[in-house]
Design a protein around this motif. Structure first.
Motif, mmCIF file in Angstrom:
data_model
loop_
_atom_site.group_PDB
_atom_site.id
_atom_site.type_symbol
_atom_site.label_atom_id
_atom_site.label_comp_id
_atom_site.label_asym_id
_atom_site.label_seq_id
_atom_site.Cartn_x
_atom_site.Cartn_y
_atom_site.Cartn_z
ATOM 1 N N ALA A 8 0.836 -1.209 0.000
ATOM 2 C CA ALA A 8 0.000 0.000 0.000
ATOM 3 C C ALA A 8 0.867 1.254 0.000
ATOM 4 N N PHE A 9 1.941 1.245 0.777
ATOM 5 C CA PHE A 9 2.859 2.393 0.760
ATOM 6 C C PHE A 9 3.452 2.578 -0.638
ATOM 7 N N ARG A 10 3.916 1.499 -1.256
ATOM 8 C CA ARG A 10 4.523 1.596 -2.587
ATOM 9 C C ARG A 10 3.523 2.134 -3.609
ATOM 10 N N ALA A 11 2.296 1.640 -3.559
ATOM 11 C CA ALA A 11 1.279 2.067 -4.516
ATOM 12 C C ALA A 11 0.955 3.550 -4.369
ATOM 13 N N ALA A 12 1.135 4.085 -3.167
ATOM 14 C CA ALA A 12 0.862 5.502 -2.926
ATOM 15 C C ALA A 12 2.056 6.387 -3.240
ATOM 16 N N GLY A 13 3.175 5.791 -3.630
ATOM 17 C CA GLY A 13 4.350 6.570 -3.973
ATOM 18 C C GLY A 13 5.100 7.106 -2.782
ATOM 19 N N VAL A 14 5.056 6.376 -1.657
ATOM 20 C CA VAL A 14 5.736 6.830 -0.445
ATOM 21 C C VAL A 14 6.554 5.686 0.145
ATOM 22 N N THR A 15 7.540 6.052 0.934
ATOM 23 C CA THR A 15 8.132 5.097 1.867
ATOM 24 C C THR A 15 7.421 5.286 3.196
ATOM 25 N N GLY A 16 7.149 4.199 3.892
ATOM 26 C CA GLY A 16 6.341 4.315 5.096
ATOM 27 C C GLY A 16 6.858 3.484 6.246
ATOM 28 N N LEU A 39 9.476 13.789 13.443
ATOM 29 C CA LEU A 39 8.200 14.024 14.100
ATOM 30 C C LEU A 39 7.359 15.086 13.404
ATOM 31 N N ALA A 40 7.993 16.167 12.906
ATOM 32 C CA ALA A 40 7.243 17.331 12.435
ATOM 33 C C ALA A 40 6.269 17.746 13.564
ATOM 34 N N LEU A 238 6.833 19.532 4.210
ATOM 35 C CA LEU A 238 7.314 19.324 2.846
ATOM 36 C C LEU A 238 6.863 17.958 2.329
ATOM 37 N N THR A 239 7.753 16.996 2.151
ATOM 38 C CA THR A 239 7.364 15.700 1.584
ATOM 39 C C THR A 239 6.903 14.697 2.639
ATOM 40 N N LEU A 240 6.821 15.107 3.888
ATOM 41 C CA LEU A 240 6.445 14.204 4.972
ATOM 42 C C LEU A 240 4.966 14.357 5.313
ATOM 43 N N ARG A 262 7.032 9.356 3.691
ATOM 44 C CA ARG A 262 7.817 10.329 2.925
ATOM 45 C C ARG A 262 7.511 10.116 1.451
ATOM 46 N N ALA A 263 7.000 11.161 0.796
ATOM 47 C CA ALA A 263 6.617 11.051 -0.606
ATOM 48 C C ALA A 263 7.819 11.237 -1.517
ATOM 49 N N SER A 264 7.755 10.600 -2.682
ATOM 50 C CA SER A 264 8.824 10.752 -3.664
ATOM 51 C C SER A 264 8.661 12.024 -4.480
ATOM 52 N N GLU A 265 7.434 12.546 -4.571
ATOM 53 C CA GLU A 265 7.171 13.757 -5.339
ATOM 54 C C GLU A 265 7.320 14.997 -4.468
ATOM 55 N N THR A 266 7.926 16.045 -5.022
ATOM 56 C CA THR A 266 8.125 17.290 -4.271
ATOM 57 C C THR A 266 7.013 18.280 -4.604
ATOM 58 N N VAL A 267 5.786 17.887 -4.269
ATOM 59 C CA VAL A 267 4.628 18.760 -4.473
ATOM 60 C C VAL A 267 3.883 18.889 -3.157
#
Length: 290
Positions: A8-16, A39-40, A238-240, A262-267
């Motif tokens: 599920a993490f991979r499909a969403a484009g994130v490391t989790g 933490l953010a 940011l990407t978190l 953490r998302a791979s895209e910087t949006v």
């Protein structure tokens, strides 16, 4: 189930990273649960615990009135930051705002009365050696701008995809900013729910605040049922995209959950990253209830 969560993490484009536990039995499931994560705004939960522990000892009066002028407030998109006039309210109402709408200005006003050392001392007293807070929201923003060489968050977003920019940002590196592990953060939540993080009255106030959080798009999205109560605290940087919380069922089952991505895209807008927090939390809780 761990493989399903990872997929599920991979499909969403994130490391989790995830940890979930039954608060009463201790049954658990984890994916990277002992790896340090940023933490953010999740740091506001350890701050909340330290605040109420001080209040319980009589070292701090939670009803103390604080006045914040517009030019004194930490940047942020919610709460006091966007208001135009002086605001006066009690410390405990500021604490409520920092949890329910993740108000950075309110959190920094509370942090100024509690302090970093008191937060970390409270964590150590609770046996949580792998959660550590290094500063408040203003410290985090100052570090972002210093590391990036930008004049503001708007410019930082515009330059975020420059080669090497993400690597320069210490605020995205758990070795250089406030950090924790998913497992220890679910332990902290369990202590709040079992009246172990502070006296029972103070833990009840913390549970109330966490239960009033307004954001429905992450952890809560995995449990769209009127009879399931979701309490939590988000973190966004940011990407978190993060959230820790407790899911309570009408049959008495209660489960602490921590999800960090953490998302791979910087949006700035990351709906898949938001939604996968709820998806993976649901998978984990269903496993624990099976």
């Amino acid at each position: 189930m761990a493989r399903a969560i990872e997929e599920a993490f991979r499909a969403a484009g994130v490391t989790g990273h995830l940890h979930a536990a039954d608060i009463d039995t201790g049954r658990e499931i984890g994916v990277g649960a002992d790896e340090p994560v940023v933490l953010a705004s999740v740091y506001k939960v350890p701050l909340l615990v330290a605040f109420f522990r001080l209040a319980a000892r009589g070292a701090l009066d939670p009803t103390t009135q604080v006045t914040l002028r517009p030019d004194e407030r930490t940047e942020g998109g919610t709460g006091l930051t966007v208001m135009l006039d002086d605001v006066t309210m009690s410390l405990r109402d500021l604490a409520c705002l920092m949890i329910t709408v993740s108000d950075n200005a309110a959190a920094d006003a509370v942090y100024a009365r509690v302090g970093r050392d008191e937060i970390n001392a409270a964590l150590h007293a609770l046996g949580l050696r792998r959660v550590h807070v290094v500063g408040d929201g203003q410290d985090l923003f100052d570090a972002l701008l210093a590391d990036s060489g930008t004049a503001g968050l708007g410019e930082l977003w515009q330059r975020l995809d420059e080669p090497g920019m993400l690597d320069r940002l210490g605020s995205l590196d758990p070795s250089r900013t406030s950090y924790g592990t998913p497992r220890e953060l679910t332990r902290l939540l369990a202590m709040i729910w079992r009246d172990e993080a502070a006296p029972a009255a103070e833990c009840a106030l913390m549970r109330r605040m966490l239960g009033l959080q307004v954001w429905p798009h992450r952890l809560s999205s995995g449990f769209p049922h009127d009879d399931v109560q979701v309490s939590g605290k988000t973190g966004t940087l940011l990407t978190l995209r993060n959230e820790i919380g407790v899911v309570e069922y009408p049959d008495g089952g209660r489960y602490s959950v921590a999800v960090f991505t953490r998302a791979s895209e910087t949006v700035a807008v990351q709906p898949r990253a938001d939604a996968v927090i709820g998806t993976t939390a649901r998978l984990a809780v269903e496993f624990l209830r099976a």
